[in-house]
Write a protein that holds these residues in place. Structure first.
Motif, PDB file in Angstrom:
ATOM      1  N   ASP A  28      14.361   9.983  -1.154  1.00 41.62           N
ATOM      2  CA  ASP A  28      14.680   8.588  -0.841  1.00 41.62           C
ATOM      3  C   ASP A  28      15.700   8.168  -1.885  1.00 41.62           C
ATOM      4  O   ASP A  28      15.339   7.692  -2.956  1.00 41.62           O
ATOM      5  CB  ASP A  28      13.431   7.714  -0.891  1.00 41.62           C
ATOM      6  CG  ASP A  28      13.703   6.286  -0.463  1.00 41.62           C
ATOM      7  OD1 ASP A  28      14.537   6.078   0.436  1.00 41.62           O
ATOM      8  OD2 ASP A  28      13.091   5.363  -1.034  1.00 41.62           O
ATOM      9  N   ALA A  66       9.119   4.998   2.649  1.00 39.99           N
ATOM     10  CA  ALA A  66       9.872   4.103   3.523  1.00 39.99           C
ATOM     11  C   ALA A  66      10.003   2.764   2.812  1.00 39.99           C
ATOM     12  O   ALA A  66       9.031   2.263   2.238  1.00 39.99           O
ATOM     13  CB  ALA A  66       9.169   3.920   4.860  1.00 39.99           C
ATOM     14  N   LYS A  67      11.202   2.215   2.846  1.00 37.60           N
ATOM     15  CA  LYS A  67      11.464   0.902   2.244  1.00 37.60           C
ATOM     16  C   LYS A  67      10.927   0.811   0.821  1.00 37.60           C
ATOM     17  O   LYS A  67      10.277  -0.144   0.440  1.00 37.60           O
ATOM     18  CB  LYS A  67      10.889  -0.213   3.115  1.00 37.60           C
ATOM     19  CG  LYS A  67      11.540  -0.274   4.472  1.00 37.60           C
ATOM     20  CD  LYS A  67      10.998  -1.415   5.275  1.00 37.60           C
ATOM     21  CE  LYS A  67      11.665  -1.432   6.639  1.00 37.60           C
ATOM     22  NZ  LYS A  67      11.172  -2.497   7.480  1.00 37.60           N
ATOM     23  N   ARG A  68      11.179   1.872   0.045  1.00 37.67           N
ATOM     24  CA  ARG A  68      10.798   1.934  -1.374  1.00 37.67           C
ATOM     25  C   ARG A  68       9.287   1.933  -1.596  1.00 37.67           C
ATOM     26  O   ARG A  68       8.807   1.604  -2.676  1.00 37.67           O
ATOM     27  CB  ARG A  68      11.443   0.803  -2.178  1.00 37.67           C
ATOM     28  CG  ARG A  68      12.950   0.851  -2.186  1.00 37.67           C
ATOM     29  CD  ARG A  68      13.402   1.989  -3.071  1.00 37.67           C
ATOM     30  NE  ARG A  68      14.839   1.978  -3.230  1.00 37.67           N
ATOM     31  CZ  ARG A  68      15.618   2.996  -2.911  1.00 37.67           C
ATOM     32  NH1 ARG A  68      15.111   4.086  -2.432  1.00 37.67           N
ATOM     33  NH2 ARG A  68      16.916   2.935  -3.100  1.00 37.67           N
ATOM     34  N   THR A  69       8.508   2.295  -0.577  1.00 33.38           N
ATOM     35  CA  THR A  69       7.068   2.446  -0.723  1.00 33.38           C
ATOM     36  C   THR A  69       6.714   3.919  -0.541  1.00 33.38           C
ATOM     37  O   THR A  69       7.088   4.533   0.454  1.00 33.38           O
ATOM     38  CB  THR A  69       6.303   1.594   0.311  1.00 33.38           C
ATOM     39  OG1 THR A  69       6.647   0.225   0.106  1.00 33.38           O
ATOM     40  CG2 THR A  69       4.806   1.771   0.179  1.00 33.38           C
ATOM     41  N   TRP A  81      -0.811   4.328  -1.795  1.00 32.62           N
ATOM     42  CA  TRP A  81       0.596   3.974  -1.830  1.00 32.62           C
ATOM     43  C   TRP A  81       0.978   3.179  -3.057  1.00 32.62           C
ATOM     44  O   TRP A  81       0.158   2.537  -3.680  1.00 32.62           O
ATOM     45  CB  TRP A  81       1.033   3.255  -0.556  1.00 32.62           C
ATOM     46  CG  TRP A  81       0.365   1.950  -0.316  1.00 32.62           C
ATOM     47  CD1 TRP A  81       0.759   0.726  -0.737  1.00 32.62           C
ATOM     48  CD2 TRP A  81      -0.831   1.740   0.440  1.00 32.62           C
ATOM     49  NE1 TRP A  81      -0.114  -0.250  -0.310  1.00 32.62           N
ATOM     50  CE2 TRP A  81      -1.107   0.357   0.428  1.00 32.62           C
ATOM     51  CE3 TRP A  81      -1.701   2.578   1.125  1.00 32.62           C
ATOM     52  CZ2 TRP A  81      -2.192  -0.191   1.059  1.00 32.62           C
ATOM     53  CZ3 TRP A  81      -2.790   2.027   1.759  1.00 32.62           C
ATOM     54  CH2 TRP A  81      -3.016   0.662   1.723  1.00 32.62           C
ATOM     55  N   SER A  83       4.733   1.115  -4.892  1.00 35.56           N
ATOM     56  CA  SER A  83       6.097   0.635  -4.728  1.00 35.56           C
ATOM     57  C   SER A  83       7.015   1.335  -5.724  1.00 35.56           C
ATOM     58  O   SER A  83       6.643   1.546  -6.877  1.00 35.56           O
ATOM     59  CB  SER A  83       6.147  -0.875  -4.968  1.00 35.56           C
ATOM     60  OG  SER A  83       7.478  -1.328  -4.950  1.00 35.56           O
ATOM     61  N   ALA A  85       9.889  -0.098  -6.341  1.00 34.74           N
ATOM     62  CA  ALA A  85      10.703  -1.208  -6.839  1.00 34.74           C
ATOM     63  C   ALA A  85      10.403  -1.519  -8.283  1.00 34.74           C
ATOM     64  O   ALA A  85       9.387  -1.263  -8.816  1.00 34.74           O
ATOM     65  CB  ALA A  85      10.475  -2.457  -5.988  1.00 34.74           C
TER      66      ALA A  85
END
Length: 85
Positions: A28, A66-69, A81, A83, A85
């Motif tokens: 990613d 997906a989407k920084r997770t 899970w 993050s 971020a």
């Protein structure tokens, strides 16, 4: 983990840090994540090829992102899970 340039077939980096077999690998950008039987997920920078984060997680079977997770599928059938971020 060896990073190989597909055009030259040369090793451009070796990512060391896991102490047991790698069970999963996911990209990613700008990160590469690896999961291992050593109960760690390692987050590698694709710019420096340095480990920028280590996450403890027992029984890693697979990784997704997906989407920084980051999602880890575990031996127990559970999902865990975090993050990025």
């Amino acid at each position: 983990i060896k990073v190989i340039d597909i055009l030259t077939a040369k090793v451009v980096a070796s990512l060391s840090g896991h102490t047991d077999a790698i069970t999963s690998l996911v990209v990613d950008m700008p990160y590469v994540l690896s999961g291992s039987r050593d109960s760690c997920v390692k987050v590698w920078s694709s710019r420096s090829w340095q480990c920028v984060r280590t996450i403890s997680c027992t029984g890693i079977r697979c990784l997704g992102v997906a989407k920084r997770t980051v999602v880890a599928g575990l031996d127990t059938g559970e999902l865990q899970w975090w993050s990025l971020a």
